[in-house]
Design a protein around this motif. Structure first.
Motif, PDB file in Angstrom:
ATOM      1  N   GLN A  90       1.377   9.692  -6.934  1.00 59.23           N
ATOM      2  CA  GLN A  90       2.387   9.924  -5.919  1.00 59.23           C
ATOM      3  C   GLN A  90       2.092   9.002  -4.746  1.00 59.23           C
ATOM      4  O   GLN A  90       0.923   8.709  -4.458  1.00 59.23           O
ATOM      5  N   GLY A  91       3.142   8.541  -4.079  1.00 60.00           N
ATOM      6  CA  GLY A  91       2.929   7.631  -2.966  1.00 60.00           C
ATOM      7  C   GLY A  91       3.985   7.784  -1.889  1.00 60.00           C
ATOM      8  O   GLY A  91       5.099   8.238  -2.139  1.00 60.00           O
ATOM      9  N   GLN A  92       3.586   7.395  -0.687  1.00 60.00           N
ATOM     10  CA  GLN A  92       4.516   7.286   0.431  1.00 60.00           C
ATOM     11  C   GLN A  92       4.231   5.966   1.138  1.00 60.00           C
ATOM     12  O   GLN A  92       3.065   5.650   1.427  1.00 60.00           O
ATOM     13  N   LEU A  93       5.271   5.202   1.391  1.00 62.60           N
ATOM     14  CA  LEU A  93       5.099   3.914   2.046  1.00 62.60           C
ATOM     15  C   LEU A  93       4.435   4.103   3.403  1.00 62.60           C
ATOM     16  O   LEU A  93       4.728   5.058   4.131  1.00 62.60           O
ATOM     17  N   ALA A  94       3.530   3.184   3.745  1.00 60.39           N
ATOM     18  CA  ALA A  94       2.737   3.301   4.976  1.00 60.39           C
ATOM     19  C   ALA A  94       2.776   1.984   5.745  1.00 60.39           C
ATOM     20  O   ALA A  94       1.855   1.166   5.645  1.00 60.39           O
ATOM     21  N   PRO A  95       3.846   1.749   6.517  1.00 59.75           N
ATOM     22  CA  PRO A  95       3.930   0.510   7.299  1.00 59.75           C
ATOM     23  C   PRO A  95       2.754   0.373   8.256  1.00 59.75           C
ATOM     24  O   PRO A  95       2.277   1.358   8.826  1.00 59.75           O
ATOM     25  N   ARG A  96       2.298  -0.871   8.414  1.00 61.45           N
ATOM     26  CA  ARG A  96       1.130  -1.114   9.255  1.00 61.45           C
ATOM     27  C   ARG A  96       1.458  -1.121  10.740  1.00 61.45           C
ATOM     28  O   ARG A  96       0.583  -0.877  11.574  1.00 61.45           O
ATOM     29  N   ASP A  97       2.687  -1.442  11.089  1.00 62.17           N
ATOM     30  CA  ASP A  97       3.064  -1.543  12.508  1.00 62.17           C
ATOM     31  C   ASP A  97       4.571  -1.329  12.634  1.00 62.17           C
ATOM     32  O   ASP A  97       5.293  -1.135  11.649  1.00 62.17           O
ATOM     33  N   ASP A  98       5.052  -1.356  13.872  1.00 58.27           N
ATOM     34  CA  ASP A  98       6.469  -1.096  14.128  1.00 58.27           C
ATOM     35  C   ASP A  98       7.355  -2.158  13.488  1.00 58.27           C
ATOM     36  O   ASP A  98       8.465  -1.846  13.014  1.00 58.27           O
TER      37      ASP A  98
END
Length: 344
Positions: free
Chosen positions: A244-252
């Motif tokens: 299972q995964g959820q996208l994790a942006p590094r910055d704005d």
């Protein structure tokens, strides 16, 4: 074949089952090329050697492949880039995911669990991670596949795995990438009494170990590369495990790019979201010794490799020990595996 015979013939599925051994030859080639660089401290040298060998062999595979998960955008350096067409132009139309070295730092530093991996599925079935490079992940094996939830606290997932395996939390081992961003996660896992196996790189191998009996790993948690999540999903679909995964942006800025691309950052991506095909092939060959596979070993006129190859449709997992003779192998593949004055 008559019309009646054709009507009663078994349905064919692409990719064909004969693809399995062809894919293993590709990861064997990459692993043998990379293994010459083990312990030399040169990640780029190792990766370049693996990519070159993989490219030469992958274009002999009977498929019309497009690299969906590759080495990034094409430049002047040899690489298997996103969008590159691979295969010999015959056979099924496929999405292809490659990682010539899962764990380049492991290879460069002579550490365990560096592997070469390749996954193939029906065209259009692999998730496009274009805008976001990292993802929060959870992976485990078939026993707890229906019990875990990435949105739940680590303690809940550890308890779920322990229940599924008939043990206590103290008997559960969680593999986590050793990164500063995981300090709070590590603290929470340790508070449950569970054990932690920290890895510096190689979370494709980590996810497979979490899904495979006998590795000593029960669960993978933490943030890692989105491309690696898709490769791992191909393997776990074959093993009956779950990721299972959820996208994790590094910055704005990356967050905005993801939103502009139409991604729902709260969405939980399942194994089927990451690779929707029910006919997936996965091949891996060990570069260095590890919990999953033994690494390449050399003898005076060749090498021995250890690989695993899996197919989701049949659920078959095969382990292959192969002995290679340099003279014949180099003549057959066109790849130079013996050390030269420039690399040894």
């Amino acid at each position: 074949m008559t019309a009646e015979q054709q009507a009663h013939a078994p349905a064919s599925h692409a990719p064909d089952r004969n693809l399995a051994l062809e894919l293993t030859r590709v990861t064997e080639a990459a692993a043998m090329a990379a293994a010459r660089w083990v312990g030399r401290g040169d990640k780029n040298g190792a990766d370049g050697a693996a990519v070159n060998a993989m490219r030469m062999l992958i274009n002999s595979v009977s498929m019309r492949g497009v690299v969906v998960i590759g080495e990034g955008e094409k430049d002047n350096a040899p690489m298997l880039f996103n969008g590159e067409e691979v295969g010999d132009g015959t056979g099924p139309a496929c999405d292809v995911a490659v990682d010539p070295i899962d764990g380049t730092r492991l290879c460069a530093n002579g550490m365990p669990n560096a592997i070469s991996v390749l996954a193939v599925a029906n065209r259009g079935s692999m998730y496009d991670p274009s805008a976001v490079f990292y993802m929060s992940k959870l992976a485990t094996g078939p026993a707890a596949a229906d019990l875990v939830d990435i949105t739940a606290p680590p303690a809940a997932n550890i308890a779920a795995v322990a229940k599924a395996k008939g043990c206590g939390p103290q008997d559960v081992t969680v593999v986590i990438l050793d990164r500063p961003r995981h300090q709070e996660l590590i603290t929470q896992v340790r508070e449950t009494g569970a054990r932690i196996h920290l890895i510096t790189d190689g979370d494709v191998a980590g996810a497979i170990m979490a899904a495979r009996d006998g590795t000593g790993i029960d669960l993978l948690l933490g943030i890692g590369g989105t491309p690696e999540a898709i490769i791992a999903a191909c393997a776990l679909k074959c093993l009956g495990g779950v990721i299972q995964g959820q996208l994790a942006p590094r910055d704005d800025e990356e967050r905005q790019k993801a939103l502009d691309a139409g991604h729902d950052l709260d969405r939980v991506l399942t194994t089927d979201d990451l690779v929707s095909s029910d006919d997936v092939f996965f091949a891996a060959t060990g570069i260095t010794d590890g919990s999953l596979l033994r690494g390449v070993s050399y003898h005076h006129n060749g090498a021995t490799t250890y690989s695993m190859v899996m197919r989701s449709r049949s659920g078959t997992v095969r382990y292959i020990e192969a002995h290679h003779e340099w003279e014949k192998l180099e003549r057959f593949t066109g790849v130079e595996y013996r050390p030269s004055s420039g690399s040894d």
